[in-house]
Design an enzyme around this catalytic site. Structure first.
Site, PDB file in Angstrom:
ATOM      1  N   THR A 104       0.975 -10.077  -5.541  1.00 52.55           N
ATOM      2  CA  THR A 104       0.933 -10.062  -7.010  1.00 52.55           C
ATOM      3  C   THR A 104       1.988  -9.116  -7.599  1.00 52.55           C
ATOM      4  O   THR A 104       2.410  -8.155  -6.955  1.00 52.55           O
ATOM      5  CB  THR A 104      -0.460  -9.623  -7.491  1.00 52.55           C
ATOM      6  OG1 THR A 104      -0.794  -8.400  -6.835  1.00 52.55           O
ATOM      7  CG2 THR A 104      -1.501 -10.669  -7.158  1.00 52.55           C
ATOM      8  N   CYS A 160       0.853  -1.177   0.000  1.00 49.04           N
ATOM      9  CA  CYS A 160       0.000   0.000   0.000  1.00 49.04           C
ATOM     10  C   CYS A 160       0.893   1.232   0.000  1.00 49.04           C
ATOM     11  O   CYS A 160       1.862   1.283   0.771  1.00 49.04           O
ATOM     12  CB  CYS A 160      -0.862  -0.022   1.256  1.00 49.04           C
ATOM     13  SG  CYS A 160      -1.962   1.400   1.351  1.00 49.04           S
TER      14      CYS A 160
HETATM   15  C1  LIG Z   1      -8.368 -11.954  -7.118  1.00 51.31           C
HETATM   16  C2  LIG Z   1      -7.247 -11.782  -6.142  1.00 51.31           C
HETATM   17  C3  LIG Z   1      -7.458 -11.064  -4.968  1.00 51.31           C
HETATM   18  C4  LIG Z   1      -6.412 -10.889  -4.058  1.00 51.31           C
HETATM   19  N1  LIG Z   1      -6.655 -10.187  -2.909  1.00 51.31           N
HETATM   20  C5  LIG Z   1      -5.654 -10.035  -1.999  1.00 51.31           C
HETATM   21  C6  LIG Z   1      -5.907  -9.361  -0.776  1.00 51.31           C
HETATM   22  O1  LIG Z   1      -7.030  -8.934  -0.478  1.00 51.31           O
HETATM   23  N2  LIG Z   1      -4.854  -9.209   0.070  1.00 51.31           N
HETATM   24  C7  LIG Z   1      -3.600  -9.725  -0.170  1.00 51.31           C
HETATM   25  O2  LIG Z   1      -2.696  -9.574   0.666  1.00 51.31           O
HETATM   26  N3  LIG Z   1      -3.363 -10.410  -1.312  1.00 51.31           N
HETATM   27  C8  LIG Z   1      -4.347 -10.560  -2.223  1.00 51.31           C
HETATM   28  N4  LIG Z   1      -4.115 -11.279  -3.374  1.00 51.31           N
HETATM   29  C9  LIG Z   1      -2.785 -11.888  -3.604  1.00 51.31           C
HETATM   30  C10 LIG Z   1      -2.786 -13.383  -3.254  1.00 51.31           C
HETATM   31  O3  LIG Z   1      -3.068 -13.594  -1.889  1.00 51.31           O
HETATM   32  C11 LIG Z   1      -1.417 -14.028  -3.587  1.00 51.31           C
HETATM   33  O4  LIG Z   1      -0.418 -13.360  -2.851  1.00 51.31           O
HETATM   34  C12 LIG Z   1      -1.072 -13.934  -5.081  1.00 51.31           C
HETATM   35  O5  LIG Z   1      -2.220 -14.074  -5.887  1.00 51.31           O
HETATM   36  C13 LIG Z   1      -0.030 -14.980  -5.506  1.00 51.31           C
HETATM   37  O6  LIG Z   1      -0.511 -16.287  -5.351  1.00 51.31           O
HETATM   38  P1  LIG Z   1      -1.225 -17.133  -6.556  1.00 51.31           P
HETATM   39  O7  LIG Z   1      -0.340 -16.987  -7.756  1.00 51.31           O
HETATM   40  O8  LIG Z   1      -1.328 -18.542  -6.037  1.00 51.31           O
HETATM   41  O9  LIG Z   1      -2.559 -16.497  -6.773  1.00 51.31           O
HETATM   42  C14 LIG Z   1      -5.135 -11.458  -4.303  1.00 51.31           C
HETATM   43  C15 LIG Z   1      -4.935 -12.189  -5.486  1.00 51.31           C
HETATM   44  C16 LIG Z   1      -5.973 -12.365  -6.388  1.00 51.31           C
HETATM   45  C17 LIG Z   1      -5.723 -13.177  -7.629  1.00 51.31           C
END
Ligand SMILES: Cc1cc2nc3c(=O)[nH]c(=O)nc-3n(C[C@H](O)[C@H](O)[C@H](O)COP(=O)(O)O)c2cc1C
Length: 302
Positions: A204, A142
């Site tokens: 991400t 953030c």
């Molecule tokens: C749709 C979506 C919403 C997410 N919302 C959050 C969130 O609210 N807070 C957070 O810390 N990370 C959030 N993330 C990140 C995920 O927790 C994770 O760190 C990231 O997607 C990598 O893992 P993955 O490749 O298995 O999705 C979000 C990711 C996605 C795809």
């Protein structure tokens, strides 16, 4: 959700920050809505809960509507989301969501985000007062209101925030790191030095997409978003490896995990837990499946 009632639940007993977990697979914040899943799949869903602990989506002090649509873009082997952290705010979370999440059969980790140390202190102190919350995860992706840089992109800024926030809780404090920084291990070391009990990564990767039509307009309502899924797994593995070599506190590794073999790679890189995010959109039972696959793999190599 596929039911496998005759198969015993996965068992890989794991201790994380004093929490005894059935296995090392949790969810990535914001990628699994446990309350909606219970409404859709019914109470039997609780008997087959896919994760060993549940991480809430990010909660902010004030209510957030999130970004304007479109909010998603599919990439080769991944997706970009520009959801913008819509949430009910702290008061709404405590009143409406916490009672339901407290009834889940696994420990609850609440993820919070603020753009100043004061905001984060208020969020963390409020979580500390709730017995149902077993650990707190700080989402530091953030922008700092003073520097404009993400708090978690800069070790100095993160250290300053943690000096204020750490004394607000005796619960385990997890710092969820951003990959959008020059040296994630340096940021992890700053988190450890300021009393973080664990770090989680990767969030991400910043990304964008142009709308079809060739005029260069951005597709996403928020213009940029965060990329996730299998496309980022190799980047995540490199960052988790670098962080685990740098810090002594436990690491939660995530980024594109789809199968037990991927989870095993993150554990071999030094993670204590792994988190499943994007894969749960394709397969809501992915957590259990991946834990089972991991258990089989560990049995083969024991
Ligand atoms: C749709 C979506 C919403 C997410 N919302 C959050 C969130 O609210 N807070 C957070 O810390 N990370 C959030 N993330 C990140 C995920 O927790 C994770 O760190 C990231 O997607 C990598 O893992 P993955 O490749 O298995 O999705 C979000 C990711 C996605 C795809």
């Amino acid at each position: 959700m596929a039911t496998t009632t005759d198969t015993p639940p996965p068992s890989i007993p794991t201790t994380f920050c004093g929490l005894d977990l059935a296995h090392p697979v949790v969810n990535g914040s914001g990628t699994f809505d446990a309350i909606a899943a219970q409404a859709v799949f019914g109470d039997s869903f609780l008997d087959q809960f896919p994760f060993a602990a549940f991480v809430s989506k990010t909660i902010t002090l004030a209510v957030r509507d999130g970004n304007p649509p479109p909010r998603l873009w599919e990439t080769p082997s991944g997706m970009i989301n520009s959801i913008g952290l819509p949430n009910k705010g702290l008061a709404g979370y405590l009143e409406h969501d916490l009672p339901k999440l407290a009834a889940l059969p696994v420990p609850l980790i609440t993820n919070v985000m603020g753009s100043t140390a004061a905001e984060l202190c208020e969020l963390v102190a409020a979580c500390d007062a709730q017995d149902a919350i077993r650990a707190i995860e700080l989402n530091v992706s953030c922008p700092n209101v003073k520097t404009g840089l993400d708090i978690g992109a800069d070790p100095v800024s993160l250290a300053e925030v943690l000096r204020a926030v750490r004394p607000q809780t005796t619960k385990p404090l997890i710092v969820k790191l951003t990959p959008n920084t020059a040296d994630v291990a340096l940021v992890a070391a700053a988190a450890e030095a300021e009393g973080a009990d664990a770090v989680a990564l990767v969030n991400t990767l910043r990304a964008t997409a142009q709308a079809p039509g060739g005029d260069g307009r951005p597709w996403l309502g928020g213009v940029t978003g965060g990329m996730s899924g299998p496309a980022i797994r190799a980047v995540a593995l490199a960052q988790v490896t670098a962080v685990a070599q740098r810090v002594a506190i436990p690491v939660i590794g995530m980024g594109g995990i789809q199968r037990g073999e991927h989870a095993a790679q993150f554990l071999r890189a030094g993670a204590t837990l792994v988190a499943v995010g994007t894969e749960s959109f394709r397969d809501p039972a992915a957590g259990t499946r991946i834990a089972r696959e991991l258990q089989r793999l560990l049995a083969q190599t024991a």
